[in-house]
Motif scaffolding. Sequence first.
Motif, mmCIF file in Angstrom:
data_model
loop_
_atom_site.group_PDB
_atom_site.id
_atom_site.type_symbol
_atom_site.label_atom_id
_atom_site.label_comp_id
_atom_site.label_asym_id
_atom_site.label_seq_id
_atom_site.Cartn_x
_atom_site.Cartn_y
_atom_site.Cartn_z
ATOM 1 N N SER A 38 -3.479 2.553 -5.186
ATOM 2 C CA SER A 38 -3.706 2.276 -3.766
ATOM 3 C C SER A 38 -5.094 1.710 -3.531
ATOM 4 C CB SER A 38 -3.496 3.545 -2.940
ATOM 5 O OG SER A 38 -4.345 4.567 -3.398
ATOM 6 N N THR A 39 -6.076 2.122 -4.335
ATOM 7 C CA THR A 39 -7.413 1.544 -4.183
ATOM 8 C C THR A 39 -7.394 0.070 -4.587
ATOM 9 O OG1 THR A 39 -8.417 3.682 -4.657
ATOM 10 C CG2 THR A 39 -9.834 1.753 -4.876
ATOM 11 N N LEU B 172 0.829 -1.206 0.000
ATOM 12 C CA LEU B 172 0.000 0.000 0.000
ATOM 13 C C LEU B 172 0.865 1.257 0.000
ATOM 14 C CD1 LEU B 172 -2.781 1.237 0.015
ATOM 15 C CD2 LEU B 172 -2.779 1.131 2.502
ATOM 16 N N GLN C 102 -12.094 -1.843 -11.618
ATOM 17 C CA GLN C 102 -11.132 -0.907 -11.028
ATOM 18 C C GLN C 102 -9.719 -1.487 -11.056
ATOM 19 O OE1 GLN C 102 -9.234 -0.607 -7.963
ATOM 20 N NE2 GLN C 102 -8.673 1.443 -8.689
ATOM 21 N N GLU D 48 -5.200 7.777 -6.964
ATOM 22 C CA GLU D 48 -5.389 6.643 -6.039
ATOM 23 C C GLU D 48 -5.861 5.382 -6.765
ATOM 24 O OE1 GLU D 48 -4.144 9.583 -4.345
ATOM 25 O OE2 GLU D 48 -6.203 10.030 -4.887
ATOM 26 N N ARG D 49 -5.559 5.273 -8.032
ATOM 27 C CA ARG D 49 -5.919 4.046 -8.757
ATOM 28 C C ARG D 49 -5.209 2.840 -8.130
ATOM 29 N NH1 ARG D 49 -6.046 7.452 -13.517
ATOM 30 N NH2 ARG D 49 -7.840 6.968 -14.830
ATOM 31 N N ALA E 121 -5.589 -1.646 -1.628
ATOM 32 C CA ALA E 121 -6.301 -1.638 -0.346
ATOM 33 C C ALA E 121 -7.651 -2.326 -0.436
ATOM 34 C CB ALA E 121 -6.490 -0.193 0.119
ATOM 35 N N GLY E 122 -8.218 -2.382 -1.623
ATOM 36 C CA GLY E 122 -9.540 -3.009 -1.758
ATOM 37 C C GLY E 122 -10.634 -2.040 -1.362
ATOM 38 N N SER E 123 -11.847 -2.439 -1.589
ATOM 39 C CA SER E 123 -12.979 -1.579 -1.247
ATOM 40 C C SER E 123 -14.215 -2.452 -1.079
ATOM 41 C CB SER E 123 -13.198 -0.546 -2.357
ATOM 42 O OG SER E 123 -13.613 -1.230 -3.536
#
Lengths: 504, 337
Positions: free
Chosen positions: A118-119, A101, A134, A115-116, A122-124
């Motif tokens: 890191s997202t 991360l 994504q 933040e492509r 990190a997941g969502s």
Amino acid sequence: MRVEVSLLKARGVSRPAFRATAYGSDAFEQRLIPLARRWQRHRTLQSAPRVLAVASGLALLVVLVAAGFGLPRLVIALSLCVAMIPVVALMARALVAPPPLSAALAYDRRLAMFERLSTAVAGSRADDHMRDLQRRDALHALAGVNAAFAFPYRLPRGDLALVAVAVAALAIGTLAATTDVLPRIGGQARVSALAESLEAAADGEAPALADPALMAQIDQIRAAMDELERQRDPEAAPAALAAEAAGEALRRTAEGRRLGRALDSGDFQAASGEARALGEQISGMNSTRMDELAEGLREASERVESQDEGLANQFRAAAEALERGQLADARSALAQLAQEIEAVGTTVEADSGLQAQLDQLAQQLADAETLAGANTPGNEGTSLGDAASAAAGDAQAEAGAEAAAGSQGGGDSAASGRALEGTLETLAPEQRLNIDGQLEIVEIKPTEEGAETVERPVLEIGPGGPSGYEASAGDRGFAVGRPDVARNVPLDMLPMLDRYFSEP
Amino acid sequence: MSTAVNGSEATEQLAHGFRDQAAAIVDEVGKLIVGQREIVRDTVVCLIAGGNVLIEGVPGLGKTELVRALGRAIDLRFSRIQFTPDLMPADITGTNVVVDGTDGQRTFRFEPGPVFANLVLADEINRATPKTQAALLEAMQERQVSVAREVHVLDPPFFVMATQNPIEMEGTYPLPEAQVDRFMFKLVVDYPTAGELSEILERTTGAAQPGVAQVATGDDLLAMGAFARRLAIAPHVASYVVDLVKSTHPQDPTAHQLTRQYVRYGCSPRAAQAMVLAAKVYAMLDGRYNVGFDDIRAAARPAMRHRLLLNFEAEADAVPADHILDAILMSTRQAGD
């Protein structure tokens, strides 16, 4: 939100490891690994100069402390240890794989990727399709990343200058400490201790301190003196004496007086010029003067024969040509004589330079031996004997002597004086106090002129401001000086004072 | 896997459709509204996110025209309420009227007010009294109207777009905090630039008037809103939103120094919701499938400026909410800093 933050922590604050174990096996995170390592090396490089500068500063501090405690041999080891710790730490840091991360955030930030990455790392809580979309978008963005552009291996110039200064300071400090410069410059306490030790030894209360650094310096001075002795030309001294003798013989003649004076004073350049001038003048001389000059040249030849045969032959050849009235031969012989005088001059002057350096070394050796309280049989005849002529304290000659002795300093020259506590009775025979109350070495060297060693009575001078007169040694091997009439001297000491400062 | 890929591809198609339709709405409104691209974009973002918009500016800057253009570009039932000091709540919500039945009996029948529309323009909302302004509260939040113990549900989509004059002007009543909080965004319309003013003159004083074509329907808006909500927001980005909102609370330990000095009440959770929803739409419009810090920052000021209740000291020092928000945005650390 709390759940999300804990999820973030679990993903992003994983422990750094040399192997990229925190990275997933999918294409995105596998592609991220080399980029993460690049970023890690980049930021290690960015912080390296400051870390090295701080480490160098700390190492310098340790070096100074070690030198202050008289541990010169430990200095290099300590400085290397202190300096190597951050170097090793930096190298280890450069090899570590950062958390995914952190790396993703770094690239997001540097390349404005919104933040492509890191997202994706990190997941969502988005649905599967959207998450897949994504991640594909992030992978596409990752494929276009030029890591070398994002995080180039470049050091800031200001930081480089900082580390250069720090490392240079460390190097100088280490060098100074290991070559005993610092203790000599800054170790006034140790010098005082040695002086006290010397005093105590003179009183018979305790043996003088045997300082290892001082003993090492004595050895080095002796080695340098031996080297200089080897370099000396054994024919130089007889040649100088021969020239002086020839000069004395020639001074008695009208035509050869100037040549004689030049030879007598040791000005070989001028003497050579005078010999050539004589060759040009003989055609204008009458027979009486020519005979007189021939007689002078012959006498000079006889005087120098035992010391310098070559020079004697040239004098003789010139004399014979004049006696025969062969002016051309005489002119030629005088020209050759001029060349021979030049050669003798070169030899003598080179030897004089070596002698001056030897004198300075002898002075330093005498000082060091005095400090160490060490008697060195077998070496006294040379070193202490030569010290008298060096008592003049010629700074340039001293610098030359230091160079010959391996740059071992010499800041403790006794000729410049040293504060000494105690009574005058504790002084050694070769020591005295100068008019400023400073310790001074007055070893006297006998010379050809017959100057004898004069053991001076010690004059006790009361405290006061610096005097306008400095005690010094003359060029003939004895101490000279002038009375300081401004000082308040007890009446019963006046005869002694007068005797002290009078010519021998 | 195949299903997942197909699902992803369908989602991608939807995303492309989303962007095209949003761009078309913005372009159509832009035909009528000169400049103010940011205001137009933010208004469309609010419509897609399902939020109400409060537009503030001095008279004559095209606020009403903007809302009317939006009503025409999107096929929505449009109604306009001109708020005046004598406007009554029933003038907005509607009322029961007595009607004569065919059987000769008289009964009450609910006559819906102008609020029963898809897009309600509350023009100069702060010229009405607080009692009348409050008539919109239930409609804005719960999408329903209660009259005489009877609940009337409003047809979706339902948006309130209110315009107001700066509160310092004569004859205005500041909106109550509860009502202000129900607006997703507060947009401040500024004077046009010289170039924009020339363009306005050219467009509005000629013989031909630009028309606005209908490019979307209410259902499209609802679908776009639902799609935007599916977008991913990473935990560290969501955490940034939380930090921003917490920084506006004067009692919070993480509050900014200006917050402690000038703010009486900070932003409500609705501010955070508004920021995230708007940020998702921003990200979609930008062609991304995730929310970034920049999206949050773009939504921060319009979502929070009207939710900061400033104290007397702020008024005395003439410190605007935007100034405090700028300071908060500058100082709040984001992940990776």
